[in-house]
Design a protein around this motif. Sequence first.
Motif, PDB file in Angstrom:
ATOM      1  N   ALA A   1       0.802  -1.160   0.106  1.00  0.00           N
ATOM      2  CA  ALA A   1      -0.047   0.199   0.043  1.00  0.00           C
ATOM      3  C   ALA A   1       0.800   1.384   0.088  1.00  0.00           C
ATOM      4  O   ALA A   1       2.126   1.288   0.258  1.00  0.00           O
ATOM      5  N   PRO A   2       0.263   2.472  -0.353  1.00  0.00           N
ATOM      6  CA  PRO A   2       0.840   3.761  -0.302  1.00  0.00           C
ATOM      7  C   PRO A   2       1.631   4.091   0.982  1.00  0.00           C
ATOM      8  O   PRO A   2       0.826   3.986   1.754  1.00  0.00           O
ATOM      9  N   ASP A   3       2.730   4.689   0.663  1.00  0.00           N
ATOM     10  CA  ASP A   3       3.495   5.094   2.009  1.00  0.00           C
ATOM     11  C   ASP A   3       2.677   6.616   2.670  1.00  0.00           C
ATOM     12  O   ASP A   3       3.215   6.979   3.534  1.00  0.00           O
ATOM     13  N   ALA A   4       2.144   6.930   1.744  1.00  0.00           N
ATOM     14  CA  ALA A   4       1.384   8.326   2.141  1.00  0.00           C
ATOM     15  C   ALA A   4      -0.137   8.399   1.470  1.00  0.00           C
ATOM     16  O   ALA A   4      -0.279   7.485   0.338  1.00  0.00           O
ATOM     17  N   PRO A   5      -0.939   9.303   1.946  1.00  0.00           N
ATOM     18  CA  PRO A   5      -2.309   9.292   1.280  1.00  0.00           C
ATOM     19  C   PRO A   5      -2.167   9.681  -0.356  1.00  0.00           C
ATOM     20  O   PRO A   5      -1.362  10.220  -0.777  1.00  0.00           O
ATOM     21  N   GLN A   6      -3.229   9.224  -1.044  1.00  0.00           N
ATOM     22  CA  GLN A   6      -3.076   9.152  -2.542  1.00  0.00           C
ATOM     23  C   GLN A   6      -4.445   9.310  -3.182  1.00  0.00           C
ATOM     24  O   GLN A   6      -4.754   8.827  -4.161  1.00  0.00           O
ATOM     25  N   SER A   7      -5.170  10.082  -2.369  1.00  0.00           N
ATOM     26  CA  SER A   7      -6.587  10.120  -2.700  1.00  0.00           C
ATOM     27  C   SER A   7      -6.756  10.970  -4.175  1.00  0.00           C
ATOM     28  O   SER A   7      -5.942  11.786  -4.346  1.00  0.00           O
ATOM     29  N   GLY A   8      -7.620  10.533  -4.949  1.00  0.00           N
ATOM     30  CA  GLY A   8      -7.907  11.373  -6.153  1.00  0.00           C
ATOM     31  C   GLY A   8      -6.993  11.030  -7.168  1.00  0.00           C
ATOM     32  O   GLY A   8      -6.835  11.590  -8.098  1.00  0.00           O
ATOM     33  N   MET A   9      -5.932   9.761  -6.952  1.00  0.00           N
ATOM     34  CA  MET A   9      -4.829   9.792  -7.919  1.00  0.00           C
ATOM     35  C   MET A   9      -5.638   8.967  -9.127  1.00  0.00           C
ATOM     36  O   MET A   9      -4.997   8.722 -10.126  1.00  0.00           O
TER      37      MET A   9
END
Lengths: 258, 258
Positions: free
Chosen positions: A38-46
């Motif tokens: 999973a991503p190491d940081a938020p990736q909303s809206g990607m």
Amino acid sequence: MSKKKPLILVTNDDGITAPGIRALIEVMNSIGDVYVVAPDAPQSGMGHAITLNDTLYCDSITVAKKEPQIEYSCSGTPVDCVKIAVNEILKRKPDLCVSGINHGSNSSINVIYSGTMSAAVEAGTQGIPSIGFSLLDYSIDADFEASKKFVKKIVKECLKNKLPKGVVLNVNIPKLSAKEIKGIKVCRQADAHWEEKFDKRTNPVGRDYYWLSGEFVNEDKGQDTDEWALANGYVSVVPVQFDLTAHHAIKEINTWDI
Amino acid sequence: MSKKKPLILVTNDDGITAPGIRALIEVMNSIGDVYVVAPDAPQSGMGHAITLNDTLYCDSITVAKKEPQIEYSCSGTPVDCVKIAVNEILKRKPDLCVSGINHGSNSSINVIYSGTMSAAVEAGTQGIPSIGFSLLDYSIDADFEASKKFVKKIVKECLKNKLPKGVVLNVNIPKLSAKEIKGIKVCRQADAHWEEKFDKRTNPVGRDYYWLSGEFVNEDKGQDTDEWALANGYVSVVPVQFDLTAHHAIKEINTWDI
């Protein structure tokens, strides 16, 4: 073979430490052998973004010491996570990919902006049965108790019945207690869209800039839509395809003089 | 009213100075009043990403002094460009949005990774007739002469006939001279996917990292696909929809015990 535990890939777009993915991992540990990438940081809206012109890190980490899952934290987008998991991390193709539980809705047109759903779609393109889960609560303190029950039910049925080829599931869960939720409805995507309202400001050196914000507009009155189901206390399940061809339009465009 | 020139929004994902968008602007100037709102840097592979947690700049610029179009350079993704153009820059909803001409193919499954096509889809969600154009040549020195002829033909027919509701066009052009191109085919999206091959390296301080690369795998033998058309010397036109519901799967999933 049939008694072997299923191999399950878990990802999300809120980042590997988000409470939503922790709830999803807990449920998946009761069903199969779990790998988290999973991503190491938020990736909303990607959306379905991939990393073409930059490097990707993907490091083995331990988020929760006494839990059985194996976890990797990735510097890329949700779609990158699925690609690197399937091709570099996992020894074989997983039996299932689950993405989420997203903090916030991915119903209706939000499916195309959603990193959560794009990860599920990416797994689908690689022939992996796949489901994205979202709870209609953006809060970091969202309560995932009711969600866990429905996630388990839907995942078990998915493993038993298989998904049709080229189809993944978009599951949204209303912000209600398990008792208040009336059941699960298989739906179509509501015909809704976003109307943007940009917030224009001026930075300290005098240059104008904008914040994107908007209003969700649903004029679809159908009672077979995900928006209707959610507004009426049901979990919505929309089968989503990645063949985007508007087959019904081919005949009409063939009448053009081109 | 009917003699008024159409208002045309032009964007892309290769960035506002790419030769492909310059070719597209040239053709659009011969058809309507042109506004360009395009990324200030390359945004390939951004899919339907939007900028939620960062600021957006959108500045009026002059790329080509003697040309009539009005241009804005935007710090965001291709989808951000469309949103900000429609809501902040343009005085009224445009009659058409065109995106491209992309340097490289956006046929088949590439439609979901493509910033070029996501910009076109975003305009579509806002009720704007919309077309994405791509040339099968990744080179910065790609020759857009043949493309211009087909872009003009397709845009003129689109303005005349209108597009069905909820449908945008994905146009791909083979890397051939105008004489060599056999014509235009309306197609379905080929059932193809990417098989990733990550290039694993070690950075100067000893940490492993990856470059994403992959191989395009098309096992779809249909002669009604975009891949077939392109391989056989035709321009492919795929009508693309953003209702992702797999309507055919609803009945099957309704048989599950959920």
